[in-house]
Write an enzyme that holds these catalytic residues in place. Structure first.
Site, PDB file in Angstrom:
ATOM      1  N   CYS A  27       0.808  -1.228   0.000  1.00  0.00           N
ATOM      2  CA  CYS A  27       0.000   0.000   0.000  1.00  0.00           C
ATOM      3  C   CYS A  27       0.839   1.275   0.000  1.00  0.00           C
ATOM      4  CB  CYS A  27      -0.946  -0.005   1.194  1.00  0.00           C
ATOM      5  SG  CYS A  27      -2.266  -1.232   1.067  1.00  0.00           S
ATOM      6  N   LYS A  36       3.087   1.887  -3.162  1.00  0.00           N
ATOM      7  CA  LYS A  36       2.267   2.051  -4.366  1.00  0.00           C
ATOM      8  C   LYS A  36       1.463   3.348  -4.320  1.00  0.00           C
ATOM      9  CE  LYS A  36      -1.419  -0.592  -4.667  1.00  0.00           C
ATOM     10  NZ  LYS A  36      -2.597   0.305  -4.754  1.00  0.00           N
TER      11      LYS A  36
END
Length: 463
Positions: free
Chosen positions: A273, A276
């Site tokens: 998470c 990205k």
């Protein structure tokens, strides 16, 4: 309510299982037939505390089923969640091909009944309107549907708890009917009917437009990532001036404007998470003519922080060539089997490049089934890991690492040195066991993060 969740990764499987647990009739759809068969057998394909129990209970109550048939899932759902992966491309842009394929398929299989299509995947800002367009292009002219953005804020390792005890639920969309339906879907959660502490006030529901909901997810993760990079910068200064970053973080965190969460210094963030989402937000800013300098700096600090352990090892061992280094933990955080962008992988590769032999142990990584990129050298237990090592590096703060027989480990090592990359262990206990203890941003250790001398081409953990 009838729910379809397309995509059964971390977000999709947890969302589907938890919605089924609170009484909804859920069908999970995935195009991986082997994975679907595994879930149909009641076996969770991911390590996540409490998930398999929730999943099997809902299946036994006949409120949760899995299929590869997306048409059947679309027909079933009043609410259809898109929860497929959006991995980062080399440019930092999100790869939304899976979202596109699913949106087109949903449009193809829509019938005359009203549906709410929910973007649960983390998607670039503006994707709500894009999904609406894709669905419309592939649907009959008279279909009735709305698109809602409902970002997730789940932490791997505590995703089930987070689902039932959220800080807020965000709903982005302009359709009143759709928002009302989503509020009804989440009512058992917002009214604390399944919360750990039922006496808490209702969960806030934040209703916004589509773009704002999408931005909330990116902004939240980018802020948390920056907060971690900030405390790691402070830790590096503490190393130089003799301060203790844990005491500094405590004093900072008690300020109500700051808070104590995400102020744990260490080897930086990883996983699927933060890297990205920060990269995607930087890329989006660039697309619209803005240079997100603070976010870019947070990424740079995090990348260099991974090599701080190398500097700590060099200061204690000198040249690493010919030394044996043992890594305690491989996953990017505890209570998960996720190795995506895990700091341990970069650390292992750099140790190997410098000529060191690397051994590793992680509770979720078995020697007979090492994940892609790992060779022999994954130990079956911490005891076998420590034998002959010149140093141990704690990379992942698994709870079991607090209670190891460190005196026994020290006796089996060539040199009893431990670098605590998460400031997780008790220095006094380690010292009593015979170890030289080195923490991050704590007195007695002077080091600075340094980028690798040369990027390692391939990760290899030797036996």
């Amino acid at each position: 309510m009838r729910v379809c969740v397309i995509g059964t990764g971390y977000v999709g499987l947890v969302t589907g299982a938890c919605l089924a647990h609170i009484g909804h009739d859920v069908v999970g759809v995935d195009n991986n037939a082997a994975k679907v068969a595994q879930m149909q057998a009641g076996i969770s394909p991911i390590v996540e505390p409490g998930l398999e129990t929730i999943m099997t209970g809902a299946m036994q109550a006949q409120r949760l089923a899995f299929t590869t048939d997306i048409a059947a899932g679309v027909r079933h759902g009043e609410v259809i969640f898109i929860a497929v992966g959006t991995p980062a491309l080399p440019s930092g842009e999100s790869d939304t091909r899976a979202v596109e394929a699913v949106a087109r398929a949903i449009g193809t299989h829509l019938d005359g009944n009203y549906k709410v299509i929910v973007n649960k995947s983390t998607v670039p800002i503006g994707s709500g309107d894009w999904v609406r367009m894709l669905v419309s292009e592939n649907a009959a002219p008279d279909v009735d549907f709305d698109v809602v953005s409902n970002p997730e804020f789940l932490r791997e390792g505590s995703a089930v708890f987070d689902t039932f005890n959220p800080d807020r639920i965000v709903l982005g969309g302009s359709g009143r009917r759709a928002v009302a339906l989503m509020k009804k879907l989440y009512e058992p959660i917002t009214q604390r009917q399944v919360a750990a502490e039922a006496a808490l006030p209702p969960v806030p529901v934040v209703v916004t437009d589509l773009a704002s909901a999408e931005m909330i997810k990116y902004a939240a993760n980018a802020f948390l990532a920056t907060k971690i990079s900030f405390i790691n910068e402070v830790a590096n200064i503490c190393d130089r001036v003799g301060a203790d970053v844990q005491q500094v973080a405590l004093g900072m965190g008690l300020d109500s404007r700051i808070g104590g969460k995400f102020l744990q210094a260490g080897l930086g963030w990883g996983g699927s998470c933060f890297p990205k989402d920060v990269a995607a937000l930087v890329h989006t800013a660039c697309d619209y003519g803005y240079e997100a300098k603070l976010l870019a700096a947070a990424v740079a600090v995090n990348r260099s922080q991974r090599y701080l352990a190398i500097e700590k090892l060099r200061q204690s061992l000198g040249i690493l060539k010919g030394k044996t280094i043992g890594l305690l933990g491989l996953t990017f955080k505890p209570d998960t089997d996720d190795l995506r962008d895990a700091p341990a992988l970069d650390l292992a590769a750099e140790c190997r490049r410098l000529g060191a032999r690397v051994k590793a142990y992680d509770p979720t990584v078995r020697p007979e089934r090492p994940p892609a990129g790992l060779e022999a050298g994954v130990a079956v237990c911490p005891e076998s890991l420590a034998v002959g090592c010149d140093a141990l590096v704690l990379v992942t703060e698994w709870a079991e690492f607090r209670t190891l027989d460190y005196a026994g480990l020290a006796r089996s090592m060539a040199r009893a040195l431990i670098v605590d990359g998460r400031n997780f262990l008790d220095p006094q206990i380690l010292a009593a066991a015979g170890f030289t203890y080195v923490g991050i941003g704590k007195p007695g250790a002077k080091a600075a993060p340094a980028a690798p001398e040369k990027a390692a081409p391939v990760l290899a953990i030797a036996g």
